[in-house]
Write a protein that holds these residues in place. Structure first.
Motif, PDB file in Angstrom:
ATOM      1  N   THR A 146       0.851  -1.185   0.000  1.00 26.67           N
ATOM      2  CA  THR A 146       0.000   0.000   0.000  1.00 26.67           C
ATOM      3  C   THR A 146       0.890   1.240   0.000  1.00 26.67           C
ATOM      4  N   ASP A 147       0.329   2.365  -0.410  1.00 25.70           N
ATOM      5  CA  ASP A 147       1.109   3.599  -0.409  1.00 25.70           C
ATOM      6  C   ASP A 147       1.523   3.977   1.011  1.00 25.70           C
ATOM      7  N   GLU A 148       0.656   3.693   1.989  1.00 27.89           N
ATOM      8  CA  GLU A 148       0.989   4.003   3.373  1.00 27.89           C
ATOM      9  C   GLU A 148       2.226   3.235   3.826  1.00 27.89           C
ATOM     10  N   HIS A 149       2.276   1.963   3.508  1.00 27.20           N
ATOM     11  CA  HIS A 149       3.437   1.149   3.899  1.00 27.20           C
ATOM     12  C   HIS A 149       4.668   1.513   3.083  1.00 27.20           C
ATOM     13  N   ARG A 150       4.469   1.854   1.832  1.00 22.90           N
ATOM     14  CA  ARG A 150       5.614   2.275   1.010  1.00 22.90           C
ATOM     15  C   ARG A 150       6.249   3.542   1.579  1.00 22.90           C
ATOM     16  N   ALA A 151       5.413   4.470   2.036  1.00 18.35           N
ATOM     17  CA  ALA A 151       5.936   5.700   2.632  1.00 18.35           C
ATOM     18  C   ALA A 151       6.729   5.397   3.896  1.00 18.35           C
ATOM     19  N   GLY A 188      -3.631  15.655  -4.996  1.00 15.91           N
ATOM     20  CA  GLY A 188      -4.506  15.996  -6.104  1.00 15.91           C
ATOM     21  C   GLY A 188      -4.145  15.085  -7.247  1.00 15.91           C
ATOM     22  N   ALA A 189      -3.405  15.644  -8.190  1.00 14.72           N
ATOM     23  CA  ALA A 189      -2.889  14.813  -9.271  1.00 14.72           C
ATOM     24  C   ALA A 189      -1.787  13.888  -8.765  1.00 14.72           C
ATOM     25  N   ARG A 190      -1.169  14.250  -7.634  1.00 16.42           N
ATOM     26  CA  ARG A 190      -0.107  13.448  -7.039  1.00 16.42           C
ATOM     27  C   ARG A 190      -0.645  12.714  -5.810  1.00 16.42           C
ATOM     28  N   ARG A 191      -0.049  11.563  -5.511  1.00 17.10           N
ATOM     29  CA  ARG A 191      -0.409  10.782  -4.315  1.00 17.10           C
ATOM     30  C   ARG A 191       0.568  11.168  -3.213  1.00 17.10           C
ATOM     31  N   VAL A 206       1.793  15.333  27.843  1.00 21.10           N
ATOM     32  CA  VAL A 206       1.737  16.300  26.746  1.00 21.10           C
ATOM     33  C   VAL A 206       2.312  15.649  25.487  1.00 21.10           C
ATOM     34  N   THR A 207       1.593  15.766  24.374  1.00 22.06           N
ATOM     35  CA  THR A 207       2.010  15.119  23.129  1.00 22.06           C
ATOM     36  C   THR A 207       2.506  16.154  22.120  1.00 22.06           C
ATOM     37  N   GLU A 208       3.665  15.897  21.552  1.00 17.29           N
ATOM     38  CA  GLU A 208       4.195  16.696  20.456  1.00 17.29           C
ATOM     39  C   GLU A 208       4.191  15.832  19.207  1.00 17.29           C
ATOM     40  N   LYS A 209       3.857  16.446  18.072  1.00 19.42           N
ATOM     41  CA  LYS A 209       3.782  15.708  16.818  1.00 19.42           C
ATOM     42  C   LYS A 209       4.693  16.350  15.777  1.00 19.42           C
ATOM     43  N   TYR A 210       5.297  15.463  14.974  1.00 20.02           N
ATOM     44  CA  TYR A 210       6.136  15.898  13.856  1.00 20.02           C
ATOM     45  C   TYR A 210       5.714  15.102  12.622  1.00 20.02           C
ATOM     46  N   PHE A 211       5.872  15.719  11.460  1.00 20.39           N
ATOM     47  CA  PHE A 211       5.471  14.993  10.255  1.00 20.39           C
ATOM     48  C   PHE A 211       6.447  15.259   9.119  1.00 20.39           C
ATOM     49  N   VAL A 212       6.468  14.306   8.213  1.00 14.64           N
ATOM     50  CA  VAL A 212       7.226  14.441   6.980  1.00 14.64           C
ATOM     51  C   VAL A 212       6.297  14.047   5.840  1.00 14.64           C
ATOM     52  N   ARG A 213       6.343  14.805   4.763  1.00 10.55           N
ATOM     53  CA  ARG A 213       5.413  14.607   3.645  1.00 10.55           C
ATOM     54  C   ARG A 213       6.126  13.836   2.537  1.00 10.55           C
ATOM     55  N   ILE A 214       5.478  12.750   2.072  1.00 14.61           N
ATOM     56  CA  ILE A 214       6.071  11.843   1.095  1.00 14.61           C
ATOM     57  C   ILE A 214       5.192  11.767  -0.152  1.00 14.61           C
ATOM     58  N   ASP A 215       5.825  11.828  -1.306  1.00 11.05           N
ATOM     59  CA  ASP A 215       5.133  11.634  -2.587  1.00 11.05           C
ATOM     60  C   ASP A 215       5.312  10.175  -3.005  1.00 11.05           C
ATOM     61  N   CYS A 216       4.198   9.446  -3.121  1.00 11.28           N
ATOM     62  CA  CYS A 216       4.230   8.020  -3.477  1.00 11.28           C
ATOM     63  C   CYS A 216       3.580   7.762  -4.833  1.00 11.28           C
ATOM     64  N   THR A 217       3.547   8.777  -5.691  1.00 11.47           N
ATOM     65  CA  THR A 217       2.830   8.644  -6.953  1.00 11.47           C
ATOM     66  C   THR A 217       3.455   7.582  -7.850  1.00 11.47           C
ATOM     67  N   GLU A 218       4.782   7.606  -7.956  1.00 12.23           N
ATOM     68  CA  GLU A 218       5.460   6.665  -8.839  1.00 12.23           C
ATOM     69  C   GLU A 218       6.132   5.537  -8.050  1.00 12.23           C
ATOM     70  N   PHE A 220       9.182   5.166  -7.186  1.00 10.16           N
ATOM     71  CA  PHE A 220      10.192   5.591  -6.217  1.00 10.16           C
ATOM     72  C   PHE A 220       9.662   6.771  -5.401  1.00 10.16           C
ATOM     73  N   PRO A 221       9.308   6.569  -4.131  1.00  8.80           N
ATOM     74  CA  PRO A 221       8.834   7.674  -3.288  1.00  8.80           C
ATOM     75  C   PRO A 221       9.945   8.696  -3.052  1.00  8.80           C
ATOM     76  N   PHE A 222       9.538   9.908  -2.648  1.00  6.55           N
ATOM     77  CA  PHE A 222      10.528  10.930  -2.289  1.00  6.55           C
ATOM     78  C   PHE A 222       9.906  11.907  -1.314  1.00  6.55           C
TER      79      PHE A 222
END
Length: 233
Positions: A146-151, A188-191, A206-218, A220-222
């Motif tokens: 899945t894209d989630e696991h690929r990321a 949108g056009a990209r996953r 107290v919870t702190e959150k951090y995120f990183v954004r991944i493009d999984c369209t093709e 090879f993710p990046f």
């Protein structure tokens, strides 16, 4: 294979070591091409591996370790095809992955390759990094399909900042309380997916959150957006 082993000097070798010794030799590459290579995930046969470029059979040979260990990792990047016909691999009807890249290494080797901040002791950094790696690899029956696991898998082996952040959180008496993968509002056009790491302080909750954004369209993710604080919508 039995004939090749019989002609070779294999005394004091285990069966696994003998097979690896035989198929590693260039003159026996014809044997290596006849073997079935099965990717096993958490003890379950999951995919049959076939190289898109015939020359990459050498990567499969390297993945057949002479002394396998539980911490061994294989990263397969490719395209999943249909179920294999029973005639392809002794009746195994698994999905076939036609791979473009295959990396084989040990989990400890991966952690050692991450640049460690000078202020953090090596033992603390390694234990925290191994904890994060285990959490990612065992999330939700991660079969990489899945894209989630690929990321997640991409970040685990390609993005050292998540390890630095986790080690810093542990040092500050926080626990890694969640790893979530969300659809990005930029999709949108990209996953595009947001991988969110949550750290909860062990004393005040107290919870702190951090995120990183991944493009999984093709294939090879990046990384689209580097690791940064995350605020709930």
């Amino acid at each position: 294979m039995a004939q090749a082993v019989g002609r070779a000097e294999t005394s004091e070798l285990t069966d696994r070591q003998a097979v690896h010794s035989i198929i590693s030799r260039p003159e026996n590459r014809y044997l290596a091409r006849q073997l079935c290579y099965v990717l096993n995930i958490q003890g379950i046969d999951t995919y049959l591996l076939r190289p898109r470029d015939p020359a990459d059979v050498a990567l499969l040979v390297d993945a057949v370790r002479s002394d396998p260990r539980p911490t061994d990792l294989d990263v397969v990047i490719g395209l999943r095809g249909p179920l294999a016909p029973p005639s392809l691999c002794n009746g195994l009807t698994l999905p076939v992955v036609f791979f473009d890249q295959l990396y084989s290494f040990d989990g400890a080797e991966l952690i050692r390759a991450i640049e460690r901040p000078a202020a953090i002791p090596a033992d603390r950094f390694e234990s925290a990094s191994h904890e994060l790696l285990r959490r990612i690899l065992h999330m939700g029956d991660n079969a990489g399909d899945t894209d989630e696991h690929r990321a997640l898998n991409y970040l685990a082996v390609r993005y050292d900042k998540i390890y630095h952040r986790t080690v810093a959180a542990f040092a500050a008496d926080s626990a890694l309380s969640a790893v979530d993968v969300l659809d990005s509002r930029l999709s949108g056009a990209r996953r595009i997916l947001d991988v969110v790491l949550s750290y909860t302080h062990r004393r005040n909750d107290v919870t702190e959150k951090y995120f990183v954004r991944i493009d999984c369209t093709e294939e090879f993710p990046f990384v689209v957006t580097k690791l940064t604080p995350y605020y709930d919508r």
